[in-house]
Motif scaffolding. Sequence first.
Motif, short mmCIF file in Angstrom:
data_model
loop_
_atom_site.label_atom_id
_atom_site.label_comp_id
_atom_site.label_asym_id
_atom_site.label_seq_id
_atom_site.Cartn_x
_atom_site.Cartn_y
_atom_site.Cartn_z
N VAL A 1 0.78 -1.29 0.09
CA VAL A 1 0.03 0.24 -0.06
C VAL A 1 0.99 1.28 -0.02
O VAL A 1 0.58 2.19 -0.71
CB VAL A 1 -0.89 0.07 1.40
N PHE A 2 1.94 1.34 0.84
CA PHE A 2 2.65 2.29 0.99
C PHE A 2 3.34 2.63 -0.50
O PHE A 2 3.55 3.74 -1.11
CB PHE A 2 3.96 2.09 2.03
N MET A 3 3.91 1.49 -1.16
CA MET A 3 4.61 1.68 -2.42
C MET A 3 3.60 2.36 -3.49
O MET A 3 4.10 3.04 -4.28
CB MET A 3 5.07 0.35 -3.00
N VAL A 4 2.41 1.88 -3.62
CA VAL A 4 1.62 2.26 -4.48
C VAL A 4 1.24 3.92 -4.26
O VAL A 4 1.34 4.66 -5.05
CB VAL A 4 0.38 1.75 -4.66
N CYS A 5 1.17 4.05 -2.86
CA CYS A 5 0.98 5.51 -2.42
C CYS A 5 2.24 6.55 -2.95
O CYS A 5 1.93 7.79 -3.33
CB CYS A 5 0.55 5.91 -1.18
N ARG A 6 3.43 5.97 -2.39
CA ARG A 6 4.45 6.81 -2.78
C ARG A 6 4.65 6.96 -4.51
O ARG A 6 4.95 8.02 -4.74
CB ARG A 6 5.78 5.77 -2.42
N LEU A 7 4.41 5.90 -5.07
CA LEU A 7 4.41 6.08 -6.81
C LEU A 7 2.91 6.57 -7.26
O LEU A 7 2.75 6.47 -8.24
CB LEU A 7 4.84 4.62 -7.24
N SER A 8 2.14 7.26 -6.36
CA SER A 8 1.10 7.67 -7.10
C SER A 8 0.84 8.64 -7.94
O SER A 8 0.04 8.74 -8.99
CB SER A 8 0.15 8.67 -5.75
N PRO A 9 2.20 9.42 -8.41
CA PRO A 9 2.17 10.60 -9.23
C PRO A 9 2.05 9.56 -10.64
O PRO A 9 1.98 10.16 -11.74
CB PRO A 9 3.45 11.24 -9.19
N LEU A 10 2.68 8.42 -10.53
CA LEU A 10 2.65 7.44 -11.88
C LEU A 10 1.36 6.83 -12.10
O LEU A 10 0.93 6.66 -12.90
CB LEU A 10 3.76 6.49 -11.55
N PHE A 11 0.69 6.23 -10.88
CA PHE A 11 -0.83 5.74 -11.07
C PHE A 11 -1.49 6.74 -11.43
O PHE A 11 -2.40 6.31 -12.13
CB PHE A 11 -0.80 4.90 -9.55
N GLU A 12 -1.54 7.80 -11.07
CA GLU A 12 -2.40 8.94 -11.50
C GLU A 12 -2.47 8.94 -12.82
O GLU A 12 -3.56 9.27 -13.68
CB GLU A 12 -1.93 10.27 -10.68
N LEU A 13 -1.53 8.70 -13.45
CA LEU A 13 -1.16 8.97 -15.06
C LEU A 13 -1.55 7.61 -15.82
O LEU A 13 -1.50 7.39 -17.15
CB LEU A 13 0.07 9.47 -15.60
#
Length: 656
Positions: free
Chosen positions: A273-285
């Motif tokens: 969960v932390f990793m996905v939130c840390r990389l949220s600027p990528l997942f947002e795109l």
Amino acid sequence: MDLAIKLIVFLPLVAAALAGLFCRVIGDRPAQLVTCAALLIAAALSVFVFVHVGFGPEDGKMVVVKLFDWISSGTFDVSWSLRVDTLTAVMLIVVTGVSSMVHVYSVGYMADDPSIPRFMSYLSLFTFFMLMLVTADNLVQLFFGWEGVGLASYLLIGFWYDRPSANAAAMKAFIVNRVGDFGFALGIAAVWMLSGSIGFHEIFAKGPEMAQMRIHFIGMDLPALETACVLLFIGAMGKSAQLGLHTWLPDAMEGPTPVSALIHAATMVTAGVFMVCRLSPLFELAPVASQVVTLIGAATAFFAATIGLTQFDIKRVVAYSTCSQLGYMFFAAGVGAYSAAMFHLMTHAFFKALLFLGSGSVITCLHHEQDMRKMGGVKEKAPQTFWLMWIGTLSLSGIGVPFILGHGIGFAGFFSKDSILEAAYGAGTEVGYIAYWLGVAGAFMTAFYSTRVMFMTFYGKYRGDHHTWDHAHESPAVMLIPLYVLAAGALAAGLVAYPWFVGSDWESFWAHAIAPKATEEILHHMHGVPTWSSLLPLLMGLGGIALSYVYYIVRPDLPGKTVATFSALHRLFYNKWYFDEIYDAIFVQPVLAIGRTFWKKGDGSVIDGLGPDGLAARSRDMAAALSRFQSGYLYHYAFAMLVGVAAAVTYFSWPR
């Protein structure tokens, strides 16, 4: 500030080294003291860092402490740095707070174990790797911590290595996580190939450019960033036990109960969960990858809850609850509510660690009995554990009173779980609605099976061995104090932190630690959902508690009748949807058969048969043949000499 960050990260490592390497010199009690003291100091410093970063001035919202240059190969340069922003600060509170309580609790729980220093060393080593993960400033450093917690979890799950079941569980956890980590490694390689960097700052800056790129692979033309994000999420699925790679989590209950609380409640399983939130600027795109995250998370939340309805091992019920709650966090992140996902991660750490350690207190009370069918009436022997576990249970069930003080009052899980479900509904997408309804169904089942644990364990008459009952007792103070600390978090964390995570102060609190555009949009929609969609999860939770009360207090004959009526469905849930059997048939047995064939036919018959074993056998045959001439009779030797002379004369006289 820099010194505080360094101490938080490296104090557990120093403590692990002292307890593990010098255990025979310092003994049990000093090993406990040094590890507990290190974690308590780290927890206190984490509070200081959290306040400074979360509520300090804008220029202090992110601190990067460079330690040294790590890898330098051509144009590839990686430095070892500690990155602390609000996202990291929240994780520091969670990791050091829960870990310090687990360390203190272990002093009492493991008092009779012959390997106390080794256990305390493993706990501190695990904490160090988790802290390295959450403070990583680049993907390679993140991967180091990621694999480190996998190693430490293997050591902790298999701590009682004289038990075959513990060894099998440790191997299973290690191997299943390697499957996910293979995808994670490919995702890291893909991001580096696309951006030319592995540092978070550089990667996020190139996110829009990466979103336009394509990857050509075995004849397929794939969107590059979507593919990379899906691969990264596969790593999160393994570490956070999501549907498909979840099978290791319940078996990991073979480790000591403090391990269950540390690894499976608040730290390792939340790394994904932390990793996905840390990389949220990528997942947002990457909207397709985000939809995958949403659907897998929602399916896991529902699936794990169905299994929790039927289990009888008290720790396994709590373990499947963890699996289900992680699904909630993931589908929150999938719809863009990263702050809500982290909110539930934080509150979940308190009440789930409380439930695990409370279960350990029950197990200690009943002399290591874990089957709830052999419990009952335990509140008479352990009244403090009884009330503390009710706090954790009601928090997990999401019980509260809405519309008071603006956003209501209640247990911590009431605020965070409702925020997730409101965000899923407010997203207004098809996958968001799917996640909402599966989450609502999961809320009902969660309330039912969590209160089922309470009713089967603490109410009614004792159903086990009466010799055990005569010697049952409340846990010592060293085990109860951590429960009270965690109970305080399960009571107050949601009410206190709601404005910071998803309320009016979210923007100043989070700054740029998570994708701000996606967060602003989803929080706007979340606060505008219909009233019924906000109330429904609470009503389902209350309904689950009421039904559980009827089944296990008012009409205890109903569970048996229900099982008889829905026997096929019960078998499906009780046998965990047969995932282990399916994997055994599809993967394990074929691999074993292939390995056995290579061993017997390839290695044994071909390699050894034609190689060393074959040469040795022919040498023995030749020696046996020649030994026949060693008869001991003189005339035999004379005859052999004459044959030899005749052969030599013939050879040299033969015309050439």
